[in-house]
Design a protein around this motif. Structure first.
Motif, PDB file in Angstrom:
ATOM      1  N   MET A 296       7.216  42.094   7.151  1.00 62.29           N
ATOM      2  CA  MET A 296       8.544  42.043   7.734  1.00 62.29           C
ATOM      3  C   MET A 296       9.231  43.342   7.323  1.00 62.29           C
ATOM      4  O   MET A 296       9.179  43.726   6.144  1.00 62.29           O
ATOM      5  CB  MET A 296       9.301  40.826   7.216  1.00 62.29           C
ATOM      6  N   ALA A 297       9.818  44.035   8.244  1.00 63.63           N
ATOM      7  CA  ALA A 297      10.269  45.399   7.977  1.00 63.63           C
ATOM      8  C   ALA A 297      11.279  45.465   6.843  1.00 63.63           C
ATOM      9  O   ALA A 297      12.367  44.898   6.934  1.00 63.63           O
ATOM     10  CB  ALA A 297      10.870  46.005   9.240  1.00 63.63           C
ATOM     11  N   GLY A 298      10.890  46.165   5.782  1.00 65.92           N
ATOM     12  CA  GLY A 298      11.845  46.512   4.745  1.00 65.92           C
ATOM     13  C   GLY A 298      12.471  47.863   5.021  1.00 65.92           C
ATOM     14  O   GLY A 298      13.345  48.327   4.300  1.00 65.92           O
ATOM     15  N   GLY A 299      12.019  48.508   6.091  1.00 64.00           N
ATOM     16  CA  GLY A 299      12.475  49.816   6.522  1.00 64.00           C
ATOM     17  C   GLY A 299      11.536  50.274   7.630  1.00 64.00           C
ATOM     18  O   GLY A 299      10.978  49.453   8.357  1.00 64.00           O
ATOM     19  N   MET A 300      11.306  51.573   7.735  1.00 63.01           N
ATOM     20  CA  MET A 300      10.326  52.115   8.672  1.00 63.01           C
ATOM     21  C   MET A 300      10.078  53.571   8.314  1.00 63.01           C
ATOM     22  O   MET A 300      11.010  54.308   7.988  1.00 63.01           O
ATOM     23  CB  MET A 300      10.809  51.997  10.124  1.00 63.01           C
ATOM     24  N   GLN A 301       8.813  53.962   8.373  1.00 63.46           N
ATOM     25  CA  GLN A 301       8.472  55.359   8.145  1.00 63.46           C
ATOM     26  C   GLN A 301       8.711  56.150   9.430  1.00 63.46           C
ATOM     27  O   GLN A 301       8.237  55.767  10.502  1.00 63.46           O
ATOM     28  CB  GLN A 301       7.009  55.480   7.714  1.00 63.46           C
ATOM     29  N   VAL A 302       9.441  57.238   9.301  1.00 66.92           N
ATOM     30  CA  VAL A 302       9.660  58.074  10.473  1.00 66.92           C
ATOM     31  C   VAL A 302       8.412  58.908  10.743  1.00 66.92           C
ATOM     32  O   VAL A 302       7.660  59.246   9.828  1.00 66.92           O
ATOM     33  CB  VAL A 302      10.879  58.995  10.289  1.00 66.92           C
TER      34      VAL A 302
END
Length: 770
Positions: A296-302
């Motif tokens: 579950m997304a704790g953020g996202m890598q650009v």
């Protein structure tokens, strides 16, 4: 006014042993893990664990212990980690398990601090690592990867045997922390860029084609090597392969997805019954397994081509929506970011992503950066830890029309219920990714249940701000107090001998109230608030803040204190075991407990407070600076102050694209780290020291933080070169004339706005003995 009257007539959730009933683990202390078809059990009690992904090999082993304790303080009660094959056998036959690759040391630290661990052992992991984690040399062999090819299995067997050596004696049943093992990753769903190909981008490796047969073979190899955890798991989204029996299927939830160009609003913020109707098609009977999220997304890598910003509100709202929708295991990818290792022959990043940084905008980021979502996740983790036994068996009830709400719909009220026997929680969500939700005024919700009516609010209407999400109780008994309804959100509880503390918090713009059943209550007093009673109900308008409390005396002689914190205080609340018992702590600094000390760290501010409860027979002292104290309601508040320090920076800018930075590394004792905070315009940027790339950054509209303690000794007398590749606005013309030629017409944008040094102040509170 938007008034909703809802009659709750749903039957209770049917709980059965499920397909995982045989997957149990008992350690030498008699502690256990197990499953029903709907939830995990810990020591035979329904449990809603919070899992945090932390890749040990992407962080300095010198600070693993500190970071694990920060995760534990943040509400994580299971850690998950990938074991990247390419990190450990970059060259054929030469396994490396030292330094940042020291799996055994990481496992031992989890054991020391009693943190259960899930290992994701591959061979294919993805994780935005080169070749999905498969070493380059494997692709030079006459074999078919991700298959039951005999030669591929030979290397998989060898990898598993090496892993088994590192974790020997560390399985839960043996007294260690390893409770679960994930085999492969997204098998039959997707592959990863084949960076070893080397000729062009966009070449992907196989996603696999042998289904459950390959997972079964990998499991046989793992067990043959001695890897026999309490349970195996598999990623199950996208039609991925999942064993038909006794393998926990785990799901993913992402709203900001670089793999979807021009992404529309996602369905991740719509309430559903995920147990009965998963979001997407899956290859297993969902009613036989708990709804479990490992990503579950704790953020996202650009990436270079997609640069989303994941707001803390989005992470909080997704957690609440998944919990409301029946998920009873919530795992964050990533919970803790880090830095990619440097390979012997090349960088080990996936094509199109930063070479070094894997910050992921996660709650805890590269260099241990603490993000805003850390506090928001912790507040919900406290709720699940305190009340998970009550919530886990509750089924999801969806009012008519909720599942058909389109993500673009900004008019419909989004809400649902989890309930058992007419008792439960109402979930409200007014957040949606890629859409600005309006403030929602004049909302009133009336529930008719087998236990009587519950209204939100008791009289009047609610105000739901844009981005707001909440969970509110109805007809719930907590510590002997029967709560008919409340417009304050449960946060946590603390129980002692004959007395308990229930902690709630008031949302901004939501008038706080608690409606209590008068039966069973002998007396009630509200410090800083008001109490009104009739023959059946007690209406409490509480004072908000840690200095106030509601004292409830029950007819059976027990006493219950009710605290209603402000939203700001709730986001500063921890529950940690320190100085011999569990305590509530409220602080603007970050906290974790180690060796009967409370470690407090303040970013950029040299004075802060820590409020502690209970404090009877407790006298504390600080190892740094001054520590005054005062009483605030139930809490004793310690005012901590240390000498201010501003690291001297010497900055030269030979061009718009470069900044040469020297940092004074003679930090005083109270400073544990110094972060460079860099604001710039440009495309991508790198930080170099002696021609070594320390870290890099793909610009996505947010400042670039670099923690320096890891490089402190190397920085003395040295210069960091911050280099920007400019952002182009214009037209690029390309053609081939014997060689590839590129001509650009337009404007190149590059420049530094600010480069600051932010001190991280740390001190420890310990017991003072007379």
């Amino acid at each position: 006014m938007s008034k909703i009257v809802y009659e709750l007539t749903s039957a209770d959730k049917l709980i059965t042993p499920g397909k995982l009933s045989g997957n149990k683990g008992v350690n030498p202390k008699g502690q256990s893990f197990g499953f029903t078809n709907f939830y995990m059990e810990r020591n035979g009690i329904p449990n809603i664990p919070v899992v945090g992904e932390f890749h040990f090999s992407r962080f300095s082993y010198l600070y693993w212990e500190e970071e694990l304790l920060k995760m534990k303080a943040g509400g994580v009660n299971i850690v998950a980690t990938y074991i990247f094959w390419i990190y450990h056998e970059e060259e054929e036959g030469a396994f490396e398990w030292g330094g940042n690759r020291n799996l055994k040391h990481f496992v031992d630290l989890c054991a020391k601090h009693e943190i259960p661990l899930i290992l994701r052992i591959g061979p294919f992991c993805h994780g935005e690592v080169r070749n999905g984690g498969i070493p380059d040399w494997v692709f030079r062999k006459p074999l078919e990867i991700r298959s039951n090819d005999e030669l591929y299995l030979f290397y998989a067997r060898r990898l598993y045997r090496e892993i088994a050596k590192q974790v020997k004696g560390s399985l839960f049943q043996e007294g260690g922390p390893v409770i679960g093992v994930q085999l492969e990753n997204e098998y039959m769903h997707c592959g990863a860029p084949l960076d070893a190909w080397g000729y062009k981008s966009g070449v992907f490796m196989s996603k696999g084609k042998e289904g459950n047969a390959h997972l079964a073979e990998l499991r046989r190899l793992a067990e043959e090597a001695g890897i026999k955890p309490a349970f195996f798991s598999a990623t199950a989204w996208g039609g991925a392969a999942v064993s038909e029996n006794d393998m926990l299927p785990m799901l993913a939830g992402y709203a900001y997805t670089p793999w979807i160009p021009n992404q529309p609003p996602s369905g991740e913020y719509i309430f559903r019954d995920l147990h009965a109707n998963p979001v997407e098609e899956v290859n297993y009977d969902s009613l036989e397994y708990p709804v479990a999220y490992c990503e579950m997304a704790g953020g996202m890598q650009v990436s270079y081509t997609a640069r989303p910003y994941v707001s803390p509100e989005s992470v909080e709202a997704m957690t609440l929506v998944k919990l409301a929708s029946g998920s009873n295991l919530l795992g964050y990818y990533m919970y803790h970011g880090g830095s990619n290792a440097e390979g012997k022959h090349t960088y080990l990043n996936e094509y199109g992503l930063p070479k070094i940084t894997y910050d992921y905008q996660s709650p805890l980021g590269e260099f241990g950066r603490i993000g805003e979502s850390y506090d928001r996740i912790r507040s919900l983790s406290l709720f699940m830890e305190a009340f998970g036994e009550l919530i886990a068996p509750m089924g999801t009830v969806l009012p008519e029309g909720q599942t058909s709400i389109a993500p673009e719909d900004v008019e419909s009220l989004r809400w649902c219920i989890r309930q058992k026997d007419g008792s439960g929680f109402v979930f409200l969500n007014n957040f949606q990714d890629h859409v600005e939700m309006p403030d929602r005024d004049n909302v009133r919700l009336e529930l008719k249940t087998s236990r009587g009516q519950a209204s939100f609010p008791h009289q009047g209407t609610l105000m739901l701000k844009s981005g707001f999400s909440a969970v509110l109780p109805f007809h719930v008994e907590l510590e002997g107090v029967r709560i008919v309804s409340a417009t304050v959100q449960p946060l946590t509880k603390l129980s002692g001998d004959g007395s308990s503390v229930l902690v709630f918090y008031a949302h901004d713009a939501l008038a706080p109230e608690l409606i209590l059943d008068r039966q069973g209550i002998a007396a009630i007093q509200a410090d800083g608030g008001s109490v009104e009673q009739d023959d059946r109900l007690i209406v409490v308008t509480p004072g908000v803040g840690k200095q106030h409390s509601v004292n409830v005396e029950l007819k059976d002689g027990r006493n219950v204190s009710i605290l209603v914190l402000s939203r700001e205080e709730a986001l500063q609340t921890y529950k940690l075991r320190v100085w011999g018992e569990e305590r509530l702590l409220i602080s603007s600094s970050s906290l974790y407990a180690k060796d009967e000390r409370l470690i407090t760290t303040s970013s950029g501010r040299n004075s802060w407070t820590v409020s502690v409860y209970p404090t009877s027979n407790l006298s504390l002292q600080s190892d740094q600076g001054e520590a005054g104290e005062r009483q605030e309601g139930l809490f004793r508040t310690y005012a901590l102050s240390v000498a201010a320090y501003e690291a001297e920076l010497r900055i030269e800018k030979p061009s718009d694209r470069n900044a040469l930075v020297q940092v004074d590394t003679n930090w005083p004792e109270q400073v544990s780290d110094v972060f460079l905070q860099i604001e710039y315009d440009g495309d991508v940027a790198g930080a170099y020291l002696d021609n070594r790339l320390l870290t890099d950054h793909i610009h996505y509209g947010k400042p670039w933080p670099i923690g320096l303690k890891l490089f402190k000794e190397d920085l003395e007398g040295k210069t960091i070169n911050l280099a920007i590749t400019p952002l182009r606005k214009g037209t690029v013309h390309t053609f081939v004339n014997q060689a590839f030629v590129e001509r650009f017409e337009g404007v190149e944008i590059a420049g530094f706005h600010r480069i600051d040094a932010v001190s991280q102040y740390t001190c420890a509170l310990s017991r003072k003995f007379k």
